[in-house]
Each structure stands twice: as C-alpha cells, then as structure tokens.
Design a protein around this motif. Sequence first.
Motif, mmCIF file in Angstrom:
data_model
loop_
_atom_site.group_PDB
_atom_site.id
_atom_site.type_symbol
_atom_site.label_atom_id
_atom_site.label_comp_id
_atom_site.label_asym_id
_atom_site.label_seq_id
_atom_site.Cartn_x
_atom_site.Cartn_y
_atom_site.Cartn_z
ATOM 1 N N SER A 1 0.825 -1.198 0.000
ATOM 2 C CA SER A 1 0.000 0.000 0.000
ATOM 3 C C SER A 1 0.865 1.256 0.000
ATOM 4 O O SER A 1 2.096 1.183 -0.046
ATOM 5 N N VAL A 2 0.202 2.397 0.056
ATOM 6 C CA VAL A 2 0.876 3.690 0.117
ATOM 7 C C VAL A 2 0.392 4.447 1.347
ATOM 8 O O VAL A 2 -0.726 4.219 1.839
ATOM 9 N N SER A 3 1.214 5.339 1.838
ATOM 10 C CA SER A 3 0.861 6.217 2.947
ATOM 11 C C SER A 3 0.078 5.445 3.996
ATOM 12 O O SER A 3 0.496 4.379 4.443
ATOM 13 N N ASP A 4 -1.085 5.945 4.395
ATOM 14 C CA ASP A 4 -1.895 5.263 5.399
ATOM 15 C C ASP A 4 -3.179 4.694 4.784
ATOM 16 O O ASP A 4 -4.179 4.499 5.467
ATOM 17 N N PHE A 5 -3.137 4.394 3.489
ATOM 18 C CA PHE A 5 -4.296 3.783 2.837
ATOM 19 C C PHE A 5 -4.469 2.360 3.358
ATOM 20 O O PHE A 5 -3.525 1.575 3.387
ATOM 21 N N ASP A 6 -5.703 2.009 3.751
ATOM 22 C CA ASP A 6 -5.984 0.703 4.349
ATOM 23 C C ASP A 6 -6.163 -0.349 3.266
ATOM 24 O O ASP A 6 -7.255 -0.559 2.733
ATOM 25 N N LEU A 7 -5.069 -1.025 2.945
ATOM 26 C CA LEU A 7 -5.070 -2.056 1.909
ATOM 27 C C LEU A 7 -5.966 -3.234 2.303
ATOM 28 O O LEU A 7 -6.725 -3.756 1.480
ATOM 29 N N HIS A 8 -5.901 -3.647 3.552
ATOM 30 C CA HIS A 8 -6.679 -4.804 4.010
ATOM 31 C C HIS A 8 -8.175 -4.562 3.834
ATOM 32 O O HIS A 8 -8.915 -5.448 3.381
ATOM 33 N N ALA A 9 -8.628 -3.360 4.184
ATOM 34 C CA ALA A 9 -10.055 -3.036 4.046
ATOM 35 C C ALA A 9 -10.485 -3.060 2.583
ATOM 36 O O ALA A 9 -11.590 -3.519 2.256
ATOM 37 N N ALA A 10 -9.618 -2.575 1.700
ATOM 38 C CA ALA A 10 -9.945 -2.579 0.266
ATOM 39 C C ALA A 10 -10.043 -4.004 -0.263
ATOM 40 O O ALA A 10 -10.926 -4.322 -1.069
ATOM 41 N N LEU A 11 -9.156 -4.877 0.191
ATOM 42 C CA LEU A 11 -9.191 -6.278 -0.242
ATOM 43 C C LEU A 11 -10.432 -6.979 0.306
ATOM 44 O O LEU A 11 -11.043 -7.802 -0.377
ATOM 45 N N ILE B 1 -9.859 -16.358 -3.268
ATOM 46 C CA ILE B 1 -9.982 -17.619 -2.536
ATOM 47 C C ILE B 1 -9.734 -17.348 -1.056
ATOM 48 O O ILE B 1 -10.490 -17.776 -0.190
ATOM 49 N N GLN B 2 -8.677 -16.616 -0.779
ATOM 50 C CA GLN B 2 -8.373 -16.187 0.585
ATOM 51 C C GLN B 2 -7.405 -15.016 0.530
ATOM 52 O O GLN B 2 -6.747 -14.783 -0.482
ATOM 53 N N PHE B 3 -7.333 -14.288 1.641
ATOM 54 C CA PHE B 3 -6.389 -13.185 1.731
ATOM 55 C C PHE B 3 -6.090 -12.924 3.202
ATOM 56 O O PHE B 3 -6.832 -13.348 4.100
ATOM 57 N N GLY B 4 -4.988 -12.234 3.446
ATOM 58 C CA GLY B 4 -4.609 -11.888 4.812
ATOM 59 C C GLY B 4 -3.533 -10.830 4.789
ATOM 60 O O GLY B 4 -2.868 -10.621 3.770
ATOM 61 N N GLY B 5 -3.365 -10.140 5.911
ATOM 62 C CA GLY B 5 -2.354 -9.096 5.980
ATOM 63 C C GLY B 5 -2.793 -7.964 6.880
ATOM 64 O O GLY B 5 -3.566 -8.167 7.829
ATOM 65 N N HIS B 6 -2.357 -6.764 6.558
ATOM 66 C CA HIS B 6 -2.703 -5.589 7.359
ATOM 67 C C HIS B 6 -2.806 -4.377 6.442
ATOM 68 O O HIS B 6 -2.869 -4.525 5.219
ATOM 69 N N LYS B 7 -2.831 -3.176 7.014
ATOM 70 C CA LYS B 7 -3.057 -1.967 6.220
ATOM 71 C C LYS B 7 -1.999 -1.760 5.139
ATOM 72 O O LYS B 7 -2.305 -1.263 4.062
ATOM 73 N N ALA B 8 -0.754 -2.139 5.427
ATOM 74 C CA ALA B 8 0.340 -1.800 4.520
ATOM 75 C C ALA B 8 0.718 -2.908 3.551
ATOM 76 O O ALA B 8 1.267 -2.633 2.477
ATOM 77 N N ALA B 9 0.452 -4.155 3.899
ATOM 78 C CA ALA B 9 0.880 -5.275 3.047
ATOM 79 C C ALA B 9 -0.067 -6.449 3.220
ATOM 80 O O ALA B 9 -0.695 -6.624 4.273
#
Length: 366
Positions: A181-191, A199-207
């Motif tokens: 991700s970039v800056s403080d964009f919430d990647l996990h929420a977008a996914l 099929i599945q996903f996991g991680g946090h805001k940045a990766a």
Amino acid sequence: MGLDPESTLAPYLDLVVTAIAADIVPLTGENRTLAYLGLAQMNQKPRAAFAVLTEQTKQRPLQMEQLQFHVAPRINAAGRIKHGQHAVSLLMEESLEQARAMAQEIETWNTQRRGHQETIFQEALAQVEALQEQQASATVVCGHWHKGVIGIVASKLTETYYRPTVVFTEHEGILHASARSVSDFDLHAALEACSQHLIQFGGHKAAAGMSCDPNQYEAFKTAFNRMVAERIEAHQKTPSIRVDATIELREVNPKLMRILQQMGPFGPGNEAPVWAAYAVHETGYAQTVGADNSHLKGAWAQGDSAAIPFIGFGWAHAQSLMSARSIVDVLFSISSNTWNGVTSVQLMVKDLKKSSVISTAAEEEY
C-alpha cells in the motif's frame, strides 16, 4: 527448579532483533526494548552467522539499517530461491569457517534473487505500459513469475507509481499475489471489499497476500481499482516526507549524533528525525557506488562550514546535479559511519532538489 529467563532466553535476542528488522514491525514498546537488547548482544558477541553476514558492511556498531537491508535479504534469499532450512542451518552453525562457506552459498542465491527481481520488475513495468494503465487507481499485474520475489517487486512498483499494488503469479493453477500500500491507505479493508473474487487473503493496512482463481482475475482487478478510487484520499496519492526540523550543517557534529543515537533503535513507529538544510553544495567529489552503481556518495558543505559526508541509496540519478556543483536543498537523517576503526558523522539522503536560496559564501567560492 524454574528456568532463569535471562540465561535461557537472552542468547536468542540477536535472532529476535533480526526478525523485527526483517518484518519491519513497529519499534515501539517491548519491540523497541527487545531490538535494543538484541543489537547490544549482536555487537558484543555475534553468533557465527551474523559475524560472516556483516563482514562486508564495515559498519560498526551494527544498527537496524544493516539488519534490514543487508542481513535480512540474505537470510530470506535462502527461502525464496532454495529452502528456508539453509538459513536455519546457518543461524545455528557455531563454526566460523563453516558459517562462512554457508554464507557464500546464500550470497549466490541472493544474487540470483536480485536477478529474478529485476527481470520481473521490468516485465511488470512493460505490462502496465502495454495496457496503458500508468494512470490507473491501482497497479495490478500478473505473470508466470518466481513466487519468492513478487513481494519485493510489489514494493518497487509501489515506489514507482505510488499507488496500491498487487502482483500475481500463477502456481499449480492458482494465482498467488503479494500486495503493498501507500501512505496510510488501508489495503486490508480494500481487499476485504473485493473478497468475493478471492480464494483467501490476509495481511494488514500496509501489506497483504492473497490467492485467486484465474477466472476471477479480471473481476478482481476491476473491483480493486474501483475500491481504491473510491476510498483513497488526495494526500495519499503523493509521497511526502515529514521534516522534523531545519538545521545548519555547522550544527551537525559527533555530539548531536550521540544524542540522537540514544533515541534509537530507529524504525517504523520510532523514525529517525528528518532534518532540512538549505543552500548546501557538494564539495566536488560525488561518485556513484554499490555493485550496480545505484547509490551516490559525496560530501556537502554550507557556506563556510566543514564538509560532511553523505550517502544516498538509490540516488545515483542525482549525480549530474552534484557534478554541476549546484546549490541544493536537502532532507536527511543523521547517522554514523565507521571506517578503519574511526567513527564519523554521515548524512543519509532522504530527498534533494535544486535550491531556490542563494548561498553567498558558496557563490563566492565558485
């Protein structure tokens, strides 16, 4: 009889600090304490693996930067290219001679990893350009690439286009991906909002990491781009650097460096202070360094101040600006460099540009 934590667990603090550096976790609370103690142990009595892995760095004492950018990539290279057991065996080896032989083999794999990484990065860039997606809300690419390095490629693409990035590769009929991700964009929420295509996903805001049926790839790509476009804010689309204070180069000295070191170890959540200095000039000896000549090394002065060495990792492209002896404004952090047993102040370049400030002393010199 109970075990004494200090005697039974303390010998592994060097492994703990290496894991903290490799995973780029926040250096706050107990993490910072563990990192501090781990670095102290590693500098006082390094195990054979770390002794040989850091022989080429010349930097003493070791800091988080050396672990993150030199040690961790080599440990990870074993798992990316061959098998993680090779790295485990190296870390457990007590013989310096045997550890050196094992480290040399891992270095070969790390070289291969860099080659794979650069090839995939260039192919991903070509894919983005071929699809004319340079201005898309997110970068989503897919290819038959080495699964072990797509995370690094995702990071490089994020730096290049500065937008959320997902890199897929096919393995045994399933698409697997790493995302950054970039800056403080919430990647996990977008996914999560696009999870019906995964099929599945996991991680946090940045990766994050994920898997996807090939038949769902285009649908996911469309949905992810839409989610990013809807949720990303204007300030998240442009990279920025927070400046902590302005400083004159004459104020940068060993005493200040020692004071700053007491605030470490530095990393996410406890970033090293970033300083701004205006109207500085290179002293005329800037040169590219590194195996691929991608880094820039030289010395800056400001007015009649003494010259202070700097190193800019990935800043080789700015050599022409330095060669022209232009007056520049710079952002940097203050670090130390030890060479042949002598420790001196070194500036770590964060950003630079041609200055709009006139430096009378510098102009008179030229």
